[in-house]
Design an enzyme around this catalytic site. Structure first.
Site, PDB file in Angstrom:
ATOM      1  N   HIS A 156       0.834  -1.219  -0.099  1.00 55.16           N
ATOM      2  CA  HIS A 156      -0.021   0.165  -0.141  1.00 55.16           C
ATOM      3  C   HIS A 156       1.044   1.446   0.126  1.00 55.16           C
ATOM      4  O   HIS A 156       0.498   2.428   0.378  1.00 55.16           O
ATOM      5  CB  HIS A 156      -1.055   0.131   1.502  1.00 55.16           C
ATOM      6  N   GLU A 290      10.093   8.363 -16.837  1.00 54.70           N
ATOM      7  CA  GLU A 290       8.639   8.632 -17.136  1.00 54.70           C
ATOM      8  C   GLU A 290       8.195   8.408 -18.707  1.00 54.70           C
ATOM      9  O   GLU A 290       6.943   7.884 -18.674  1.00 54.70           O
ATOM     10  CB  GLU A 290       8.572  10.110 -17.051  1.00 54.70           C
TER      11      GLU A 290
END
Ligand code: ARG
Length: 457
Positions: A156, A290
Site C-alpha cells: 500500500h 517517465e
C-alpha cells in the site's frame, strides 16, 4: 499509371483512394522479408518444374540485385506503388522482363503478406528477447552490489518489512524472465508458414509447401489455407506479450521516479538519463523513466487497435488486415527503444543505501519481528501483535523508534521482554532471518541472482 492488377477495370484509381489504400510508406520495412520469401518461392516453383531453371536463375539474380540496391540506397521506393509486394515485382519485371511476371505463379499477396509478417516477427522476437536479457543483466548486476542494502519493502506504499534493494530489483528480473517466456511461446506459433495458401483456397499448381517452408526456416506450415491467410493471432500474441512487458517496465519506471525524488532519495539516476528544467535550476527530471511509463499506453493502444480491427472480419483476407502493420511496427519500435534505454539507465543508477536504511529505521518495519519475538517467548501471535502495536503507538507519540525503547519500557508492556529483543529487531537480522525460499535473506537473494543469470545465458 494503371495498376499492376488492371484487368477487369482499367486499374486507374482516385488519388485519394490511392492515399488510403497504399501501405508502401510503412510496409517498405518488410523488403528483406519480401525478397527472401520470393527467392524461396522461385526456388520451389523451379523444383516443381512450374518455371524453368533459367527463369528461376533470372528471378533470383534479379531479386538479389534489388535487395542489394535497396540496401545501398541505389534503388529508391516508388511511392506510387500500392505496397512492398507490388513494388518488388514491378522492379523485377522492369529489370529482367518476362521471367519476372512468372514469380507470382501459385501465390497471392494474401499469403505473401502473411509470410512477410511472420518472417519479420521471428527476427524481432529474437532481438527483443536479447534486449530484455540486457535489462535483466543490469538488474542482476545492481542486485549483486546491494544484497545487504536494507530498504523498506512496501505494501500500500506504506513501509512494511525490511527487504534488500537486491531483492526488490530481482522481483523485476523475475517479471522480465516471464516476458521472455511469453515471447518464445509466441514465437512458436509465429513459426508456421502460410505461403502456398494463395488467395484463400490453395492452388491448382503442383506446389510443395513444405519444401518452401523449409527453405525459409519454418518448422511447420498452416494446415488450412483460409486460416493461413486470415490468421493474425501471432501479431496479437506478440502485442499482448509486449503490452505485459511494457507494464513491467512501467512499474519499474514508476519506482525509479519515486526513488529518485527528494522525498525518497533511494537512488540517483545518472545525468545521461535525466534532464534539467528550463525554468527551475534545481531540477533533475527522470524523463526517461517517465517516458517508458508513458509509452506503455501506446503499446496497449496498439494491441487494442488490432484486436478491434480483427473482431468483425469475415473470412478470409480483408483489406482491414493491412492495419496490422502500423500497430505491430509501432509496438516493436517503442518496446525496443524503451528496453535499449532501460538497460543502461539501470546499470548507471547509483543506489543510496544510507537513505534507504534511514527510511527503513523510521518506518517501524521491524514491528512484525517484535511480535514474533514475543511469540518465540510463548505468547500467542494475536496477543503479541496487540502489544507490539501499543509499543509502536507509544514510540510515535514520543518520537522514538523500537531500537531506542529501553528494556525497562519494554518490560512495562510485557515481562517476557529480555535484552535479546534488540538482537531480534535489528534490521539486518530481520532481513537475514527471512531464509524461506524466495525470501529476502542474503543467501536467498544470492540463489535468485544465480537463477536469473543462468536463465539469460
Ligand atoms: N498491402 C496488403 C496488406 O498489407 C497486402 C495484401 C493485399 N492483398 C490484396 N488482396 N489486396 O495487407
Amino acid at each position: 499509371m494503371a495498376k499492376m492488377w488492371a484487368g477487369v477495370t482499367a486499374g486507374i484509381t482516385d488519388s485519394l483512394a490511392d492515399e488510403l489504400n497504399s501501405s508502401l510508406r510503412f510496409d517498405k520495412r518488410l523488403y528483406e522479408q519480401d525478397i527472401k520469401g520470393s527467392l524461396a518461392h522461385a526456388a520451389m516453383l523451379a523444383a516443381r518444374g512450374i518455371i524453368s531453371p533459367d527463369e528461376c536463375d533470372k528471378i533470383s539474380s534479379g531479386l538479389a540485385g534489388i535487395l542489394e540496391d535497396l540496401k545501398s540506397g541505389a534503388l529508391q521506393f516508388d511511392m506510387s506503388c500500392e505496397d512492398i509486394h507490388m513494388f518488388v515485382e514491378q522492379v523485377l519485371t522492369e529489370r529482367i522482363g518476362e521471367a519476372g511476371k512468372k514469380l507470382h505463379t501459385a501465390r497471392s499477396r494474401n499469403d505473401q503478406v502473411a509470410l512477410d509478417m511472420r518472417l519479420y516477427l521471428m527476427d524481432e522476437e529474437k532481438e527483443i528477447t536479447e534486449l530484455v536479457k540486457a535489462v535483466i543483466a543490469a538488474l542482476a548486476d545492481q542486485a549483486e552490489q546491494h544484497k545487504e542494502s536494507i530498504m523498506p519493502g512496501y505494501t500500500h506504499l506504506q513501509r512494511a518489512q525490511p527487504v534488500s534493494f537486491a531483492h526488490q530489483l530481482l522481483a523485476y528480473a523475475m517479471m522480465l524472465l516471464r516476458d521472455i517466456g511469453r515471447l518464445s511461446d509466441c514465437r512458436q506459433r509465429t513459426n508456421v508458414s502460410p505461403i502456398g495458401s494463395c488467395a484463400l483456397a490453395g492452388t491448382t499448381y503442383d506446389t510443395d509447401r513444405r519444401y518452401e517452408a523449409a527453405l525459409l526456416g519454418f518448422d511447420e506450415i498452416s494446415l488450412n489455407s483460409i486460416d493461413g491467410v486470415s490468421d493474425r493471432d501471432f501479431c496479437l500474441e506478440l502485442l499482448s506479450a509486449l503490452a505485459i512487458l511494457m507494464m513491467h517496465l512501467s512499474r519499474l519506471s514508476e519506482e525509479l521516479v519515486l526513488w529518485s525524488s527528494w522525498e525518497f532519495r533511494f537512488i540517483k539516476l545518472s545525468d545521461d538519463f535525466t534532464t534539467g528544467s528550463s525554468i527551475m535550476p534545481q531540477k533533475k527530471n527522470p524523463d526517461m523513466a517517465e517516458l517508458i511509463r508513458g509509452k506503455t499506453g501506446r503499446v496497449y493502444g496498439d494491441l487494442m487497435a488490432l484486436l478491434t480491427t480483427l473482431k468483425g472480419l469475415p473470412l478470409a483476407y480483408n483489406k482491414d488486415m493491412q492495419e496490422d502493420k502500423e500497430a505491430v511496427f509501432d509496438a516493436v519500435d517503442t518496446v525496443k527503444l524503451c528496453l535499449k534505454v532501460a538497460a543502461p539507465m539501470i546499470a548507471s543508477m547509483t543506489a543510496l543505501p544510507e537513505n534507504m536504511k534511514k527510511a527503513a529505521q523510521e518506518g517501524f518495519i521491524n514491528a512484525t519481528d517484535l511480535a514474533d519475538y514475543l511469540v518465540k517467548k510463548g505468547l500467542p501471535f494475536r496477543s503479541a501483535y496487540k502489544i507490539s502495536g501499543q509499543i509502536v503507538a507509544k514510540c510515535i507519540e514520543q518520537g522514538k523508534v523500537l531500537e531506542t525503547v529501553s528494556l525497562g519500557e519494554y518490560k512495562g508492556f510485557c515481562d517476557l521482554f529480555e535484552e535479546d529483543v534488540y538482537n531480534d529487531i535489528d534490521l539486518m537480522n530481520c532481513m537475514e532471518k527471512r531464509i524461506s525460499e524466495g525470501g529476502t535473506s542474503v543467501a536467498s537473494v544470492e540463489k535468485q541472482i544465480e537463477f536469473v543469470r543462468a536463465a539469460i545465458e
